[in-house]
Each structure stands twice: as structure tokens, then as C-alpha cells.
Design a protein around this motif. Structure first.
Motif, PDB file in Angstrom:
ATOM      1  N   GLU A 294       1.094  -0.704  -0.469  1.00 30.73           N
ATOM      2  CA  GLU A 294       0.516  -1.733  -1.322  1.00 30.73           C
ATOM      3  C   GLU A 294       1.846  -1.648  -2.393  1.00 30.73           C
ATOM      4  O   GLU A 294       2.740   0.002  -2.593  1.00 30.73           O
ATOM      5  CB  GLU A 294      -0.473  -0.953  -2.546  1.00 30.73           C
ATOM      6  CG  GLU A 294      -0.247   0.270  -2.557  1.00 30.73           C
ATOM      7  CD  GLU A 294      -1.512   0.610  -3.992  1.00 30.73           C
ATOM      8  OE1 GLU A 294      -2.937   0.373  -3.259  1.00 30.73           O
ATOM      9  OE2 GLU A 294      -0.984   1.546  -4.635  1.00 30.73           O
TER      10      GLU A 294
ATOM     11  N   ARG B 216      -3.185   1.546   4.319  1.00 29.18           N
ATOM     12  CA  ARG B 216      -2.532   0.639   3.758  1.00 29.18           C
ATOM     13  C   ARG B 216      -1.913   1.258   2.825  1.00 29.18           C
ATOM     14  O   ARG B 216      -1.381   1.803   3.262  1.00 29.18           O
ATOM     15  CB  ARG B 216      -4.039   1.112   2.077  1.00 29.18           C
ATOM     16  CG  ARG B 216      -5.291   1.263   2.937  1.00 29.18           C
ATOM     17  CD  ARG B 216      -6.233   1.477   1.410  1.00 29.18           C
ATOM     18  NE  ARG B 216      -6.904   2.620   1.024  1.00 29.18           N
ATOM     19  CZ  ARG B 216      -6.033   3.006   0.032  1.00 29.18           C
ATOM     20  NH1 ARG B 216      -6.047   2.079  -0.818  1.00 29.18           N
ATOM     21  NH2 ARG B 216      -6.432   4.606  -0.276  1.00 29.18           N
TER      22      ARG B 216
ATOM     23  N   GLY C 247      -2.342  -5.002  -2.580  1.00 24.24           N
ATOM     24  CA  GLY C 247      -2.337  -4.053  -1.402  1.00 24.24           C
ATOM     25  C   GLY C 247      -2.841  -4.161  -0.055  1.00 24.24           C
ATOM     26  O   GLY C 247      -3.890  -5.520  -0.085  1.00 24.24           O
TER      27      GLY C 247
END
Length: 168
Positions: free
Chosen positions: A62, A60, A53
Motif C-alpha cells: 500500500e 498486501r 492498497g
């Protein structure tokens, strides 16, 4: 379904490759834990995931691969689920510990030898967790995850996972 895999992989590749231009920190994570498919016919099983990620601060993204295995109560066969997911996270800093909410979309392939079948479905998941630093660039991460497939809601599950996230 091959077209779905191809589109998902292309979108994840584009997202992760754009990270250097946006000054993101990269990380890898690995999780393991208990998972219960929401069916009275299956025992609690094991789930594991691994991800690559990019961390943008409070957000974030990922790419995650996962595996889950749950046994039938009536025989020795297992239901096995392999997943490829794209996940997004919103992190909230609580003074050293991060609280986060997550959601993801991808594909899941479920198989069982007892029935002799395998099918691939669109899948999604959402959850929440806590991450605490245990070293330089290493976090201990605990999460709850609800997972289900779109075409087969009987394949929904609840998981409690513990893992490590390592930045590089």
C-alpha cells in the motif's frame, strides 16, 4: 530530497498499477489513534493515516499518507509530522480474523513553530495488528506501529491505531 519523493512515488505507482495483472483486490483504509514520541518533552498526541492498497491474499502492499501531532509539555507548540510511506504486509488467517505483520519505508517531514524549523528525513516503520470482518468487504483493524526517521532517531514514536479497511 525532492528526488527521494519522486522515486518513492514512482515505485508506489508502479506497484499499485501492476495489481490488476496479478488479480489483486484493492482497498482503502483510514486509521486514527494515540501516538507517543519517545521524548520526555512531548505529550501523547494524535496520529492519523489513510492508504490505498492491493491485497494479494496473504500479502498486501500500500501507499500511505499520515499525520501526527504531539504537544510540548513546557509550552503550547506542537511537533507535527507528515509522512508518505510504502508498506508491505504479511497476513495470517486465524479462522476469520487476520493477524498481520507490517513494515514500511518512506519520507517524513517534521516541523515545529517553536523552533521555527522543518526537515525531511528518510523514515521507516514496523508493527503488527488484527483485522476482523464487520461487513461485506469491510474489516475493523487494530494495530501497533513503531515509527522512526533515519537521520533523527529522537523522532521515533509508538502508536496504537484503530481503523477500517474497505475492499473494492
Amino acid at each position: 530530497m525532492k528526488k527521494t519523493y519522486s522515486l518513492l512515488i514512482a515505485a508506489l505507482g508502479f506497484t499499485l498499477s501492476a495489481a490488476p495483472a496479478l488479480a489483486a483486490d484493492r482497498y482503502v483504509s483510514i486509521f486514527g489513534g494515540a501516538s507517543k514520541i519517545n521524548s520526555g518533552l512531548l505529550d501523547t498526541g494524535l496520529a492519523a493515516t489513510a492508504a490505498l492498497g492491493c491485497d494479494y491474499g496473504s500479502n498486501r502492499v500500500e501507499a500511505e499518507v499520515g499525520y501526527q501531532s504531539n504537544g510540548y509539555k513546557a509550552n503550547t507548540d506542537d511537533v507535527k509530522v507528515a509522512t508518505l510511506m510504502g508498506n508491505g504486509y504479511f497476513d495470517f488467517d486465524l479462522g476469520g480474523v487476520d493477524l498481520y505483520a507490517t513494515g514500511g519505508l518512506g519520507v517524513a517531514e517534521a516541523s515545529t513553530a517553536f523552533v521555527g524549523s522543518s526537515n525531511t528525513n528518510l523514515a521507516y516503520q514496523f508493527g503488527a495488528g488484527l483485522a476482523a470482518p464487520i461487513g461485506d468487504k469491510v474489516k475493523l483493524d487494530a494495530r501497533y506501529r513503531y515509527f522512526t526517521t533515519v537521520d533523527n532517531p529522537a523522532l521515533s514514536s509508538n502508536s496504537i491505531l484503530l481503523g477500517l479497511r474497505v475492499s473494492f
